[in-house]
Design an enzyme around this catalytic site. Structure first.
Site, short mmCIF file in Angstrom:
data_model
loop_
_atom_site.label_atom_id
_atom_site.label_comp_id
_atom_site.label_asym_id
_atom_site.label_seq_id
_atom_site.Cartn_x
_atom_site.Cartn_y
_atom_site.Cartn_z
N TYR A 131 0.84 -1.18 0.00
CA TYR A 131 0.00 0.00 0.00
C TYR A 131 0.89 1.25 0.00
O TYR A 131 1.97 1.24 0.61
CB TYR A 131 -0.90 0.03 1.23
CG TYR A 131 -1.92 -1.07 1.29
CD1 TYR A 131 -3.12 -0.97 0.59
CD2 TYR A 131 -1.70 -2.23 2.05
CE1 TYR A 131 -4.07 -1.99 0.65
CE2 TYR A 131 -2.63 -3.26 2.10
CZ TYR A 131 -3.81 -3.12 1.39
OH TYR A 131 -4.74 -4.11 1.44
N TYR A 190 -16.83 -1.57 2.77
CA TYR A 190 -15.76 -2.37 2.18
C TYR A 190 -14.68 -2.59 3.24
O TYR A 190 -14.07 -1.63 3.71
CB TYR A 190 -15.20 -1.65 0.96
CG TYR A 190 -14.01 -2.33 0.30
CD1 TYR A 190 -13.92 -3.71 0.23
CD2 TYR A 190 -12.99 -1.57 -0.27
CE1 TYR A 190 -12.85 -4.33 -0.38
CE2 TYR A 190 -11.91 -2.18 -0.89
CZ TYR A 190 -11.85 -3.56 -0.95
OH TYR A 190 -10.78 -4.17 -1.55
N HIS A 229 -12.47 -8.48 -0.50
CA HIS A 229 -11.79 -9.30 -1.49
C HIS A 229 -10.75 -10.16 -0.78
O HIS A 229 -10.12 -9.72 0.19
CB HIS A 229 -11.11 -8.42 -2.55
CG HIS A 229 -12.05 -7.55 -3.29
ND1 HIS A 229 -11.79 -6.23 -3.60
CD2 HIS A 229 -13.30 -7.78 -3.78
CE1 HIS A 229 -12.80 -5.71 -4.26
NE2 HIS A 229 -13.73 -6.63 -4.37
#
Length: 525
Positions: A131, A190, A229
């Site tokens: 990230y 999310y 995910h």
């Protein structure tokens, strides 16, 4: 596409080896259903999906001991500098503390400035994905995310990071996680990160972090789905989320890029607060099969006959512009129900179709009962609503016969015509107005006509009300009146603004500096 189907078949074979005979077939049906939806999805069959970071606009959260608050929509707001004060959640006072017994002194707090380096090391240990540094600054400093950490002696040992957003702001591959009846303005959540340091695993920390997020989302009731995910090879994470009732939703080929190699992923979804998954072809076939098994042949033939009669009567009525019963046939009317303001946010829809009998006489209370029966989330505030039929207000004594393509509007208390920079000790940052525009225009015209009857000396009237986002320092409504006498003009302006606030369907939402927001209501006469 062939490689994708082969991958799914291998996945199914693994399931048969790993699960017992009783639930093998349920897994098999689930993955076949997903494969069928994949065939119909051009974005998965024609393009290679790679994980990308969306350029989304995020909003600050409010730090609190129990539930940090996300904004209910994702409009950009000038941000207030987040305090560096450390917020600690005492587990012993938590409502779920009895469900989790830890052998070590654990505290829960939200990330703060200075946590970036520690969080970066944890993420590198937990996940093979890199990230950017800016992202670690965002989750630690600006409060853009729900970021809850579990700590032992000020060391972070567990972390959950989630993003609350509207469906329209999701990545392309995630916009189909909800049933098509939900609008793109529907809120979803999310989960970006959920991890625990290795030596502290299998103590229920991950479950507790997840349950804290879910309790908050359930309390708000506007979020309809929680999704994430996961790598296809991450069996332990898949097993964990399936144990928490998350459903396999999508197969994502070549979704992750790790050290130059592409890996497949899955999307898992937990539906909450009335959220529903999209229907696939196999779902329709399964529903039809279950229906056929429940009825006998005679009843099935009768159902077909009844449907044909209604269809015939519907076509005749459409041609004659009248949905009343013809030649003794039963008829139905398809009526559009519109939602605005607070009601729209609670339901998650702008409008939907209801069917009413054209032969039945309805009252306002009966119509509300039918709507609440489908949308029970509105029941606590149903007494505050007004109803309109084809842009005209209804009263309790009205007796209504519906025509086809009629339009019912569920109208929460109005909030137009007033601006203020603070409320209940909280500073207002900006305003947002929405309106039932066609009805608002007709009501404004009617208001002008009635005002001229009361004040016959008036020469000209002009009214303008802004919609959408309005900064707090700007004007929301302007009323212009000209008259030969000043007193008549002033009295007319006072009358117009009072009536506008009562009878023109305009709603106002206030956004506060602390990150909270609320729909405001004008006092009723």
């Amino acid at each position: 596409m062939i490689s994708t189907l082969i991958n799914d078949i291998l996945r199914i074979c693994l399931l048969f080896n790993e699960c017992d005979e009783d639930n093998c077939y349920s897994h098999l049906f689930s993955y076949l259903s997903s494969s069928l939806s994949l065939i119909n999805n051009d974005s998965h069959s024609n393009t290679v999906q790679r994980r990308r970071k969306s350029k989304r606009q995020h909003l600050p959260i409010v730090h609190s001991i129990s539930h940090p608050s996300f904004f209910s929509n994702r409009m950009q707001i000038p941000q207030q500098q987040t305090s560096s004060k450390q917020i600690i959640i005492n587990l012993s006072s938590s409502s779920t503390s009895s469900l989790f017994d830890f052998d070590f002194p654990v505290q829960f707090r939200f990330l703060k400035s200075g946590d970036q380096d520690e969080v970066k090391l944890l993420c590198r240990d937990w996940f093979p994905i890199e990230y950017p540094d800016k992202w670690y600054d965002d989750i630690s400093n600006e409060g853009k995310y729900y970021a809850l950490a579990a700590c032992v002696y000020n060391r972070i040992i567990g972390l959950i990071v989630a993003d609350n957003l509207q469906l329209v702001h999701c990545n392309k591959e995630d916009k189909n996680i909800l049933n098509e009846s939900f609008s793109l303005a529907t809120q979803v959540c999310y989960i970006l990160i959920l991890g625990v340091v290795k030596e502290y695993r299998r103590h229920g920390l991950a479950s507790h972090l997840l349950s804290h997020l879910l309790r908050y989302l359930h309390s708000k009731s506007t979020c309809k789905a929680v999704y994430l995910h996961v790598l296809c090879t991450n069996k332990s994470a898949i097993k964990f989320y399936e144990s928490k009732q998350f459903q396999y939703r999508l197969y994502l080929p070549y979704y992750y890029s790790i050290k130059g190699q592409l890996y497949d992923g899955y999307c898992y979804v937990l539906y909450i607060n009335g959220g529903q998954p999209p229907y696939s072809t196999l779902d329709y076939i399964n529903t039809l099969w279950k229906y056929l098994l429940k009825i006998n042949p005679c009843k099935f033939l009768y159902s077909i006959k009844y449907w044909c009669e209604n269809r015939l009567n519907y076509d005749i009525n459409n041609n004659s512009n009248d949905t009343r019963a013809i030649i003794g046939y039963k008829s139905i009317s398809r009526v559009t129900v519109l939602y605005f303001g607070r009601a729209r946010e609670l339901v998650g829809l702008q409008q939907e179709i209801f069917t009413f009998s054209s032969q039945t006489q309805y009252t306002v209370n009966k119509i509300l009962e039918i709507i609440i029966d489908r949308r029970p989330i509105l029941k606590p505030i149903v007494h505050t609503f007004r109803l309109s039929l084809d842009q005209e207000y209804l009263i309790e004594t009205d007796e209504i016969y519906f025509k086809n393509k009629s339009e019912i509007a569920l109208l929460p208390p109005f909030g137009g015509g007033i601006t203020r920079n603070n409320f209940d000790g909280k500073s207002v940052k900006k305003l947002f107005y929405e309106s039932y525009e066609t009805m608002a225009l007709s009501q404004l015209k009617l208001l002008c006509l009635n005002t001229r009857k009361i004040y016959p000396d008036i020469e000209h009237i002009a009214i303008q009300h802004r919609l959408g986002e309005v900064p707090i320092s700007e004007i929301s409504v302007a009323i212009y009146v000209s008259s030969a006498h000043r007193r008549a003009a002033l009295d007319a302006v006072s009358h117009l603004i009072d009536e506008l606030k009562q009878n023109v369907p305009i709603w106002k939402k206030e956004y506060y500096n602390d990150g909270d927001s609320d729909w405001k209501e004008n006092p009723t006469k």
